[in-house]
Write a protein that holds these residues in place. Sequence first.
Motif, mmCIF file in Angstrom:
data_model
loop_
_atom_site.group_PDB
_atom_site.id
_atom_site.type_symbol
_atom_site.label_atom_id
_atom_site.label_comp_id
_atom_site.label_asym_id
_atom_site.label_seq_id
_atom_site.Cartn_x
_atom_site.Cartn_y
_atom_site.Cartn_z
ATOM 1 N N GLN A 1 -8.392 -0.539 -7.561
ATOM 2 C CA GLN A 1 -7.984 -1.950 -7.784
ATOM 3 C C GLN A 1 -6.523 -2.191 -7.413
ATOM 4 O O GLN A 1 -6.001 -3.285 -7.614
ATOM 5 N N TYR A 2 -5.849 -1.150 -6.902
ATOM 6 C CA TYR A 2 -4.399 -1.249 -6.690
ATOM 7 C C TYR A 2 -4.005 -0.769 -5.293
ATOM 8 O O TYR A 2 -4.798 -0.157 -4.586
ATOM 9 N N GLY A 3 -2.736 -1.012 -4.939
ATOM 10 C CA GLY A 3 -2.138 -0.288 -3.834
ATOM 11 C C GLY A 3 -1.744 1.082 -4.371
ATOM 12 O O GLY A 3 -1.300 1.192 -5.511
ATOM 13 N N TYR B 1 10.418 8.375 -6.256
ATOM 14 C CA TYR B 1 9.596 8.952 -5.184
ATOM 15 C C TYR B 1 9.997 8.349 -3.853
ATOM 16 O O TYR B 1 10.317 7.154 -3.770
ATOM 17 N N LYS B 2 9.932 9.169 -2.805
ATOM 18 C CA LYS B 2 10.121 8.659 -1.446
ATOM 19 C C LYS B 2 8.705 8.513 -0.874
ATOM 20 O O LYS B 2 7.930 9.482 -0.843
ATOM 21 N N ILE B 3 8.382 7.300 -0.448
ATOM 22 C CA ILE B 3 7.005 7.025 -0.043
ATOM 23 C C ILE B 3 6.730 7.587 1.357
ATOM 24 O O ILE B 3 7.517 7.399 2.281
ATOM 25 N N ARG B 4 5.598 8.292 1.473
ATOM 26 C CA ARG B 4 5.156 8.787 2.791
ATOM 27 C C ARG B 4 4.169 7.805 3.407
ATOM 28 O O ARG B 4 4.150 7.577 4.597
ATOM 29 N N ASP B 5 3.345 7.217 2.550
ATOM 30 C CA ASP B 5 2.342 6.262 3.039
ATOM 31 C C ASP B 5 1.869 5.435 1.838
ATOM 32 O O ASP B 5 2.076 5.821 0.689
ATOM 33 N N LEU B 6 1.258 4.301 2.130
ATOM 34 C CA LEU B 6 0.700 3.498 1.033
ATOM 35 C C LEU B 6 -0.552 2.800 1.537
ATOM 36 O O LEU B 6 -0.637 2.433 2.716
ATOM 37 N N ILE B 7 -1.509 2.681 0.655
ATOM 38 C CA ILE B 7 -2.787 2.126 1.073
ATOM 39 C C ILE B 7 -3.290 1.134 0.023
ATOM 40 O O ILE B 7 -3.193 1.394 -1.169
ATOM 41 N N GLU B 8 -3.748 -0.006 0.501
ATOM 42 C CA GLU B 8 -4.192 -1.073 -0.407
ATOM 43 C C GLU B 8 -5.632 -0.817 -0.838
ATOM 44 O O GLU B 8 -6.519 -0.631 -0.009
ATOM 45 N N LYS B 9 -5.848 -0.791 -2.122
ATOM 46 C CA LYS B 9 -7.167 -0.644 -2.741
ATOM 47 C C LYS B 9 -8.053 0.393 -2.035
ATOM 48 O O LYS B 9 -9.085 0.059 -1.435
ATOM 49 N N GLY C 1 -9.816 -11.408 4.981
ATOM 50 C CA GLY C 1 -9.022 -12.525 5.493
ATOM 51 C C GLY C 1 -7.681 -12.667 4.788
ATOM 52 O O GLY C 1 -6.992 -13.671 4.937
ATOM 53 N N GLU C 2 -7.293 -11.638 3.987
ATOM 54 C CA GLU C 2 -6.029 -11.727 3.246
ATOM 55 C C GLU C 2 -4.933 -10.909 3.919
ATOM 56 O O GLU C 2 -5.189 -9.801 4.411
ATOM 57 N N ILE C 3 -3.729 -11.465 3.918
ATOM 58 C CA ILE C 3 -2.584 -10.741 4.470
ATOM 59 C C ILE C 3 -1.941 -9.955 3.330
ATOM 60 O O ILE C 3 -1.465 -10.551 2.356
ATOM 61 N N GLN C 4 -2.015 -8.650 3.427
ATOM 62 C CA GLN C 4 -1.573 -7.804 2.315
ATOM 63 C C GLN C 4 -0.112 -7.400 2.459
ATOM 64 O O GLN C 4 0.326 -6.968 3.532
ATOM 65 N N LEU C 5 0.622 -7.508 1.362
ATOM 66 C CA LEU C 5 2.010 -7.029 1.344
ATOM 67 C C LEU C 5 2.042 -5.517 1.594
ATOM 68 O O LEU C 5 2.922 -5.009 2.289
ATOM 69 N N THR C 6 1.066 -4.816 1.043
ATOM 70 C CA THR C 6 1.015 -3.357 1.222
ATOM 71 C C THR C 6 0.957 -3.004 2.712
ATOM 72 O O THR C 6 1.627 -2.060 3.159
ATOM 73 N N ASP C 7 0.181 -3.744 3.490
ATOM 74 C CA ASP C 7 0.076 -3.455 4.930
ATOM 75 C C ASP C 7 1.417 -3.696 5.631
ATOM 76 O O ASP C 7 1.809 -2.938 6.520
#
Length: 287
Positions: free
Chosen positions: A177-179, A191-199, A234-240
């Motif tokens: 349910q989260y990024g 933490y230093k982020i390597r990658d992030l993925i939405e839901k 159809g949503e523009i994700q901040l995570t992306d």
Amino acid sequence: MPAKEARVTVQIRKAVFPAAGLGSRFLPATKAQPKEMLPLVDKPIIQYGVEEALASGADQIIVVAGKYQHVIEAHFTPNKPLEDFLESQGKIDLLAEVRAVPCPATFTSVLEATPLGLGHAVLAAREAVGDEPFIVILSDDVIDAQPPATRQLINVYNDLQSPVLAVERLPADQLSQYGVIDAEQIRDRVYKIRDLIEKPKSDEAPSDLAIIGRYVLTPNIFPIIDTTQPDTKGEIQLTDALRELLRTQPIYAYEINGVRHDTGNKPGFLRATTYFAQRQSDLDGAF
Ligand code: G1P
């Protein structure tokens, strides 16, 4: 030895509140009002977030609202006739409660006529934010913390001078349910982020660190959101957009020290109501 690079501590003044969602999980209560106005005990959900932003040093509140924008605007505007009436009746305690609602002089609301994802909502605030770092607060996530959650993030931002997202460790069955971030811990809670993925699908989450609704962002995110493609819904994700930004600069995450409630669903909303009711002195014993 080269001189240590001077850190620039910019005062973060602007806080963006995406609040244009349809609140469909709470229909019919949200038929003619935004879900951000539902009360947790006796304060609308969004007021907890606005108080947090102000207590964290922000002084400009930008609400990205939908059709019922006027309801949120009215709440954060002084109501002189009500104050006069309460005063004339000698209802001093209630008057104090009404006056305690923050009415920042620099309250702005921006219309997002159709909610098309968190990225789209943040982009709607572009002009109001201008060319400075800013906070994003998703008021669904109500966080009881001292110092306030947003202040904790700003402290990390001031130190590392790059965007910072709030994260929390969550059980595997909630991660979809989260990024979710993939990251390397660099110090306590940071933490230093390597990658992030939405839901992510439940078996594809890269860690148990979920993004919760607080971000310190820099204005270079705007042109990236502007070219971010919508997802399958159809949503523009901040995570992306953040994932794209990560190609050119570091992004950090901070594990917030506090108690978070997700008021965006009925069980979470009811748990939060109980939590805050138990801490409210005027309900002592009665609840
Ligand atoms: C949004 C973000 C997600 C984040 C969540 C936190 O999702 O897209 O990355 O983990 O907020 O509450 P939403 O809850 O709007 O679907």
